[in-house]
Design a protein around this motif. Structure first.
Motif, PDB file in Angstrom:
ATOM      1  N   ALA A   1      41.519  46.316  41.117  1.00 35.12           N
ATOM      2  CA  ALA A   1      41.984  45.100  40.456  1.00 35.12           C
ATOM      3  C   ALA A   1      41.337  43.839  41.023  1.00 35.12           C
ATOM      4  O   ALA A   1      41.227  42.827  40.331  1.00 35.12           O
TER       5      ALA A   1
ATOM      6  N   SER B   1      45.866  45.439  43.771  1.00 32.18           N
ATOM      7  CA  SER B   1      47.190  45.616  43.170  1.00 32.18           C
ATOM      8  C   SER B   1      47.924  46.817  43.756  1.00 32.18           C
ATOM      9  O   SER B   1      47.372  47.596  44.534  1.00 32.18           O
TER      10      SER B   1
ATOM     11  N   ALA C   1      48.754  45.560  47.593  1.00 34.80           N
ATOM     12  CA  ALA C   1      49.598  44.377  47.709  1.00 34.80           C
ATOM     13  C   ALA C   1      50.846  44.651  48.535  1.00 34.80           C
ATOM     14  O   ALA C   1      51.216  43.857  49.410  1.00 34.80           O
TER      15      ALA C   1
ATOM     16  N   THR D   1      46.420  38.298  45.964  1.00 31.86           N
ATOM     17  CA  THR D   1      46.367  39.665  45.450  1.00 31.86           C
ATOM     18  C   THR D   1      45.914  39.614  43.993  1.00 31.86           C
ATOM     19  O   THR D   1      46.042  38.591  43.327  1.00 31.86           O
ATOM     20  N   CYS D   2      45.379  40.724  43.515  1.00 32.18           N
ATOM     21  CA  CYS D   2      45.020  40.814  42.101  1.00 32.18           C
ATOM     22  C   CYS D   2      45.783  41.966  41.470  1.00 32.18           C
ATOM     23  O   CYS D   2      45.971  43.021  42.097  1.00 32.18           O
ATOM     24  N   ASN D   3      46.214  41.754  40.257  1.00 33.70           N
ATOM     25  CA  ASN D   3      47.056  42.726  39.567  1.00 33.70           C
ATOM     26  C   ASN D   3      46.307  43.317  38.378  1.00 33.70           C
ATOM     27  O   ASN D   3      45.165  42.946  38.092  1.00 33.70           O
TER      28      ASN D   3
ATOM     29  N   LEU E   1      50.528  44.318  32.060  1.00 28.36           N
ATOM     30  CA  LEU E   1      51.693  43.957  32.872  1.00 28.36           C
ATOM     31  C   LEU E   1      52.986  44.408  32.196  1.00 28.36           C
ATOM     32  O   LEU E   1      53.145  44.299  30.979  1.00 28.36           O
TER      33      LEU E   1
ATOM     34  N   GLU F   1      50.250  49.084  39.157  1.00 27.84           N
ATOM     35  CA  GLU F   1      50.918  47.826  38.824  1.00 27.84           C
ATOM     36  C   GLU F   1      52.184  47.687  39.649  1.00 27.84           C
ATOM     37  O   GLU F   1      52.945  48.646  39.800  1.00 27.84           O
TER      38      GLU F   1
ATOM     39  N   ASP G   1      55.158  44.312  40.693  1.00 29.98           N
ATOM     40  CA  ASP G   1      55.505  42.882  40.630  1.00 29.98           C
ATOM     41  C   ASP G   1      55.536  42.329  42.048  1.00 29.98           C
ATOM     42  O   ASP G   1      56.589  42.113  42.629  1.00 29.98           O
TER      43      ASP G   1
ATOM     44  N   ILE H   1      52.346  34.122  40.017  1.00 33.01           N
ATOM     45  CA  ILE H   1      51.429  34.976  39.273  1.00 33.01           C
ATOM     46  C   ILE H   1      50.747  34.077  38.250  1.00 33.01           C
ATOM     47  O   ILE H   1      51.410  33.342  37.503  1.00 33.01           O
TER      48      ILE H   1
ATOM     49  N   ASP I   1      49.221  35.842  42.986  1.00 32.79           N
ATOM     50  CA  ASP I   1      48.823  37.088  42.328  1.00 32.79           C
ATOM     51  C   ASP I   1      48.056  36.736  41.059  1.00 32.79           C
ATOM     52  O   ASP I   1      48.503  35.894  40.266  1.00 32.79           O
TER      53      ASP I   1
ATOM     54  N   PRO J   1      46.055  38.447  37.711  1.00 34.14           N
ATOM     55  CA  PRO J   1      45.650  39.615  36.925  1.00 34.14           C
ATOM     56  C   PRO J   1      44.124  39.709  36.829  1.00 34.14           C
ATOM     57  O   PRO J   1      43.420  38.695  36.832  1.00 34.14           O
TER      58      PRO J   1
END
Length: 558
Positions: free
Chosen positions: A28, A75, A79, A100-102, A108, A115, A117, A131, A160, A162
């Motif tokens: 991610a 992610s 995370a 962090t990257c999601n 989502l 994935e 939260d 986020i 965070d 995406p």
């Protein structure tokens, strides 16, 4: 100019004068790492062995330098592996920004692969979490994160992002970042006047220094206050170095493993001046009998700390250094010769002491202090070794003792030492751990080797979980449930396998030569020091007891 979200993240780090980040890549966050590759001449990335090591390294970097520490993770489990380090930084008010990257925004909320939260998970252990689902909001969010992390009472912030946002493009305009000013708008002149009057009237003043004094860079003002009113000074774990351990007015740490002098002085003083401390249960013992003869003055930047654990008689809310500057202008110079003589008598009557007939933790730490002249950054893990370091190494300067005080995180110290060494390359950096703690994140020895910088790792190896065993001895009738580490782990071989030099120490006469080798080495050195499993940390106050119930080894024998 048009940049991708990943490039905007890196440009925002450069805005904040970030020169080092700690992290571990994954799917991610690949766009960010791709951008980081192109910026490698401007920002150094330290690849840790585990994401928790990255969060502790960012924490140690921040504590040692006073700057904001930065860590990166992908992610899901990447995370969540940061969470313990983020909580550690939160409890000790350390400015850290975790990025962090999601999964992509379209994925989502669908239980997608890796994935989680993370913004929701860390909400209780951050100053703020975000986020960012719109690339046009990304730069401003990162700027806010740094401002929040370092303003007022510092702490960690998580951002965070995406994956599709890191790939999207938008217009980026570089900002000039202004310094965060000390918090002074809450300082009321009438509160300062009340504090000055309390200090002027006191006959037995006692100063208690906490981590806020380190954070506010107030060590010069703390020393000036102590000497102007001839007041003895004790400290918490977080406050070490804000007042020199070599100063004549220093009485040692206070609380559960504080000196008898500090604990008795806390019970006898008529004014307790608390500087940037939050009255932790490990400091106060029984709150009903804490400082029973004293008026209590608390100075803190965080209004939420006033009357939270201990009800105080007066307070000043604001940046500690700025408050002390105002106070020093108002208070007259005072001599408390009878009180000072009494404190000195107690220091002579109740010195710290340990068994000099065998190899012990205090002996190793005293030798380390002698050989470094106290000029070193010391990190620790959590347990007996942590308390011995606080007792026997005389910290002269702030930002030289890095330890997990609030959360009590085993496995903290080695990552923190790596962060400190990256932030302060010219300083001697030593991590002191027990064998139980070292096991938790010893894989970061590989990180230390990869960094290629000198670093000393001391293991006080008693083959047990020492502090837990001490409690089992004193309070659980010697029932040593799951605290004996009687396996075949060889820390010398493990360390050598990861590329470090390692030395086993089993005798007192081996300590000094081994330390000299370690301190003069050009790379990481691990000292595996074997000590007896039944050595204990004294003095001690039982949990929840009054500070005047402090006892030492001689008291136990009696």
């Amino acid at each position: 100019m048009q940049l991708t979200g990943a490039e905007i993240i890196i440009e925002c780090l450069l805005e904040q004068s970030v020169d080092t980040v700690f992290g571990y890549p994954g799917g991610a966050i690949l766009n960010v790492y791709d951008a980081l590759y192109r910026y490698s001449d401007k920002i150094k990335h330290v690849l840790t062995s585990h994401e928790q090591g990255a969060s502790h390294a960012a924490d140690g970097y921040a504590r040692a330098t006073g700057k904001v520490g930065v860590c990166l993770a992908t992610s899901g489990p990447g995370a969540t592996n940061l969470v313990t380090g983020i909580a550690t930084a939160c409890m000790d008010s350390v400015p850290v920004v975790a990025i962090t990257c999601n999964v992509g925004t379209a994925l989502l909320g669908k239980d997608s692969f890796q994935e989680v939260d993370i913004a929701g998970i860390v909400m209780p252990v951050t100053k703020h979490s975000y986020i960012v689902k719109d690339v046009t909001q990304l730069a401003d969010t990162i700027r806010k994160a740094f401002t929040i992390a370092k303003s007022g009472r510092p702490g960690p912030v998580l951002v965070d992002v995406p994956k599709d946002v890191t790939a999207a493009k938008c217009e980026y305009i570089r900002h000039t970042i202004t310094a965060v000013e000390p918090k002074v708008d809450t300082i009321r002149p009438e509160d300062v006047e009340t504090a000055a009057q309390m200090i002027a009237r006191a006959q037995k003043p006692f100063i208690f220094v906490g981590g806020g004094a380190v954070i506010a860079d107030a060590s010069k003002e703390v020393r000036a206050l102590a000497h102007k009113i001839q007041a003895p000074v004790c400290d918490s774990l977080m406050g070490k170095g804000a007042f020199s351990g070599e100063d004549e007015f220093y009485t040692g740490p206070v609380g559960m493993h504080g000196t008898k002098t500090s604990n008795y002085a806390m019970c006898e003083c008529d004014l307790l001046i608390t500087l940037g401390a939050r009255f932790s249960d490990r400091v106060t013992g029984d709150t009903k009998t804490f400082a029973p003869k004293a008026k209590i003055l608390q100075i803190d930047v965080d209004a939420a700390e006033i009357n939270k654990n201990i009800v105080v008689d007066a307070s000043v809310i604001g940046d500690l250094r700025e408050v002390l500057k105002l106070l020093l202008e108002k208070i007259p110079e005072k001599k408390h010769e009878e009180w000072a003589a009494h404190i000195q008598d107690m220091k002579e009557k109740y010195p710290l002491n340990y068994d000099h007939s065998q190899l012990t933790g205090p002996y190793v730490i005293q030798k380390l202090y002698e050989l470094t002249g106290g000029d070193a950054i010391i990190s620790t893990d959590v347990g007996q070794h942590q308390m011995w370091a606080a007792q026997y190494f005389k910290f002269k300067e702030p930002r030289t003792f890095l330890t997990s005080g609030g959360l009590g995180t085993m496995g903290y110290g080695l990552g923190a030492a790596i962060g400190a060494k990256m932030g302060c390359p010219d300083k001697t950096v030593v991590n002191i751990a027990g064998d139980g703690c070292f096991r938790m994140n010893m894989n970061e020895i590989a990180t230390a080797v990869r960094c290629g910088r000198p670093l000393v790792q001391i293991i006080l190896n008693n083959h047990v979980l020492g502090m837990v065993r001490q409690w089992q001895t004193l309070f659980y009738d010697h029932r040593y449930s799951q605290t004996i580490l009687n396996d075949g782990v060889d820390f010398v071989k493990v360390s050598e396998a990861m590329g470090a030099k390692a030395i086993r120490v089993t005798k007192m006469e081996e300590v000094e030569p081994a330390l000299k080798v370690a301190l003069s080495s050009e790379g990481p050195v691990v000292l595996d020091c074997w000590i007896d499993q039944d050595l204990s940390v004294y003095p001690m106050v039982p949990a929840g007891a009054s500070l005047d119930e402090v006892f030492d080894e001689e008291d136990v024998k009696k």
